[in-house]
Design a protein around this motif. Structure first.
Motif, short mmCIF file in Angstrom:
data_model
loop_
_atom_site.label_atom_id
_atom_site.label_comp_id
_atom_site.label_asym_id
_atom_site.label_seq_id
_atom_site.Cartn_x
_atom_site.Cartn_y
_atom_site.Cartn_z
N CYS A 108 47.45 23.16 18.13
CA CYS A 108 48.60 22.79 17.30
C CYS A 108 49.25 24.07 16.80
CB CYS A 108 48.15 21.92 16.13
SG CYS A 108 49.50 21.39 15.05
N ILE A 109 50.54 24.21 17.04
CA ILE A 109 51.29 25.37 16.58
C ILE A 109 52.00 24.98 15.29
CG2 ILE A 109 52.98 27.12 17.20
CD1 ILE A 109 50.49 27.01 18.99
N GLU A 110 51.67 25.68 14.20
CA GLU A 110 52.25 25.37 12.90
C GLU A 110 53.00 26.57 12.36
OE1 GLU A 110 49.21 24.05 10.26
OE2 GLU A 110 49.17 22.02 11.08
N PRO A 111 54.08 26.35 11.60
CA PRO A 111 54.86 27.47 11.05
C PRO A 111 54.05 28.29 10.06
CG PRO A 111 55.57 25.39 10.09
CD PRO A 111 54.64 25.04 11.20
N ALA A 112 54.32 29.60 10.04
CA ALA A 112 53.65 30.50 9.11
C ALA A 112 54.53 30.85 7.92
CB ALA A 112 53.23 31.79 9.83
N ASP A 113 55.79 30.42 7.94
CA ASP A 113 56.73 30.66 6.84
C ASP A 113 56.82 32.15 6.49
OD1 ASP A 113 57.21 27.91 6.61
OD2 ASP A 113 55.52 27.64 5.26
N THR A 114 56.97 32.97 7.51
CA THR A 114 57.04 34.41 7.30
C THR A 114 58.45 34.97 7.43
OG1 THR A 114 56.49 34.74 9.64
CG2 THR A 114 54.66 34.81 8.05
N VAL A 170 55.13 34.49 13.37
CA VAL A 170 56.00 33.41 12.90
C VAL A 170 55.28 32.06 12.83
CG1 VAL A 170 58.12 34.53 13.69
CG2 VAL A 170 56.88 33.01 15.23
N ALA A 171 54.09 31.98 13.42
CA ALA A 171 53.38 30.70 13.45
C ALA A 171 51.88 30.95 13.54
CB ALA A 171 53.86 29.84 14.62
N MET A 172 51.11 29.86 13.41
CA MET A 172 49.67 29.91 13.54
C MET A 172 49.24 28.91 14.60
SD MET A 172 48.68 32.17 11.30
CE MET A 172 46.92 31.87 11.13
N CYS A 173 48.21 29.27 15.36
CA CYS A 173 47.66 28.40 16.40
C CYS A 173 46.29 27.93 15.94
CB CYS A 173 47.56 29.17 17.72
SG CYS A 173 46.78 28.24 19.06
N LEU A 174 46.07 26.63 15.90
CA LEU A 174 44.79 26.09 15.47
C LEU A 174 44.37 24.94 16.37
CD1 LEU A 174 45.29 23.74 12.45
CD2 LEU A 174 47.19 25.03 13.35
N ALA A 175 43.09 24.66 16.40
CA ALA A 175 42.56 23.63 17.27
C ALA A 175 43.13 22.27 16.89
CB ALA A 175 41.04 23.60 17.20
N ALA A 176 43.47 21.48 17.90
CA ALA A 176 44.04 20.15 17.67
C ALA A 176 43.02 19.09 18.06
CB ALA A 176 45.32 19.99 18.49
N ASN A 177 42.72 18.20 17.12
CA ASN A 177 41.86 17.06 17.39
C ASN A 177 42.74 15.86 17.70
OD1 ASN A 177 39.48 18.54 16.79
ND2 ASN A 177 39.87 18.24 14.60
N LEU A 178 42.89 15.55 18.98
CA LEU A 178 43.81 14.51 19.40
C LEU A 178 43.15 13.14 19.39
CD1 LEU A 178 45.53 16.30 22.43
CD2 LEU A 178 46.25 16.24 20.04
N THR A 179 43.86 12.15 18.86
CA THR A 179 43.40 10.77 18.90
C THR A 179 44.54 9.92 19.45
OG1 THR A 179 44.17 10.40 16.62
CG2 THR A 179 41.87 11.04 16.92
N ARG A 180 44.19 8.98 20.27
CA ARG A 180 45.20 8.08 20.85
C ARG A 180 45.37 6.87 19.94
NH1 ARG A 180 46.48 9.18 26.09
NH2 ARG A 180 47.27 7.09 26.39
N PRO A 181 46.60 6.52 19.57
CA PRO A 181 46.80 5.35 18.71
C PRO A 181 46.40 4.07 19.43
CG PRO A 181 48.90 6.15 19.58
CD PRO A 181 47.86 7.16 19.96
#
Length: 286
Positions: free
Chosen positions: A131-137, A175-186
């Motif tokens: 998951c790529i999330e903004p770092a607000d930098t 500009v962003a952070m990369c973190l592990a994504a735990n995916l679940t299917r709806p």
């Protein structure tokens, strides 16, 4: 699934990871007696008393450690702050939970525009989907949150300049952070689980299948049916966003105008009333 936070430590010149668990009171080591350990976080050496317990092969840093060494667990940046230094958290295998995302080249964003840009990860990523999330930098720039599989340590960024001025982002800027994504299917809807296509999507399928071969058309319909929850069921089936806050700039010193409401014809009044009542029935008005 909840993410477990570990940190890298060095004990007797050997590399280890310790599990952070502030929900229990006594730090533990997997043996059968009390022991005082001297270990190292980065360049900082720390001595701490552990209770040796009959547990799995995990060294537990618990509430007593947090209190004695004035620690702060920063979930947003996945860091354990100890006194004046910080240690980046990892998983049980020693892989960092978050790594920095840097733009690859100088990037120029004209006012009120958005663009896609290639970026690189600052550290090797081996945890698969991320998951790529903004770092607000970068003030004035929004970075879209996305789910990607980093290819050759690269990701795609969607950048938006919401200001009235040009913004330049130098190469290498985080500009962003990369973190592990735990995916679940709806859970599929009843119609999706039976492969049924709702009425409101039939026109969409017909239009989407134009230009496809007879072998490809059933695949398009199956894809839309599987993800039917992503499509609006009517003109009133819409949601909200908090990505950008709407604002109306005012002229300093300006005063509100006093004027009569706009007049409408009989037919227009009836249509306004009809649409207003429809919005109220759908829960979008009061």
């Amino acid at each position: 699934m909840t993410t477990a936070y570990y940190v890298h430590v060095t004990i007797d010149q050997g590399k280890n990871v310790m599990l952070l668990d502030s929900g229990c009171t006594q730090s533990a080591f997997p043996l059968k007696e009390f022991q005082k350990l001297l270990f190292q976080f980065g360049t900082q050496k720390i001595s701490h008393q552990f209770i040796i317990a009959d547990i799995d092969n995990a060294i537990l840093l618990r509430l007593d450690f947090f209190e004695n060494h004035h620690c702060l667990l920063d979930f947003q940046n996945a860091q354990l702050k100890i006194r004046d230094s910080a240690v980046r958290c990892c998983d049980s295998q020693g892989n960092l939970l978050k790594v920095n995302v840097q733009v690859r080249q100088d990037t120029v964003l004209p006012p009120r525009t958005e663009r896609f840009s290639m970026a690189r990860l600052s550290t090797k990523w081996v945890q698969g989907t991320a998951c790529i999330e903004p770092a607000d930098t970068v003030p004035g720039v929004l970075v879209a949150t996305t789910v990607q599989d980093p290819d050759k340590q690269q990701v795609h960024l969607r950048l938006m300049n919401y200001t009235d001025r040009e913004i330049r982002i130098p190469a290498g800027k985080i500009v962003a952070m990369c973190l592990a994504a735990n995916l679940t299917r709806p859970a599929p809807t009843e119609s999706a689980s039976h492969g049924q296509l709702p009425e409101h999507l039939k026109t969409l399928v017909e239009e989407s299948c134009q230009g496809f071969s007879p072998e490809e058309k059933p695949k398009v319909q199956a894809l839309i049916t599987e993800h039917q929850n992503a499509f609006s069921s009517s003109q009133y089936d819409f949601s909200k966003t908090n990505v950008i806050k709407h604002g109306i700039p005012l002229v300093p010193g300006a005063k509100p105008l006093k004027q009569r409401p706009y007049r409408h014809g009989t037919a227009q009044e009836a249509e306004i009333e009809k649409q207003g009542q429809s919005l109220i029935r759908e829960g979008h008005g009061a």
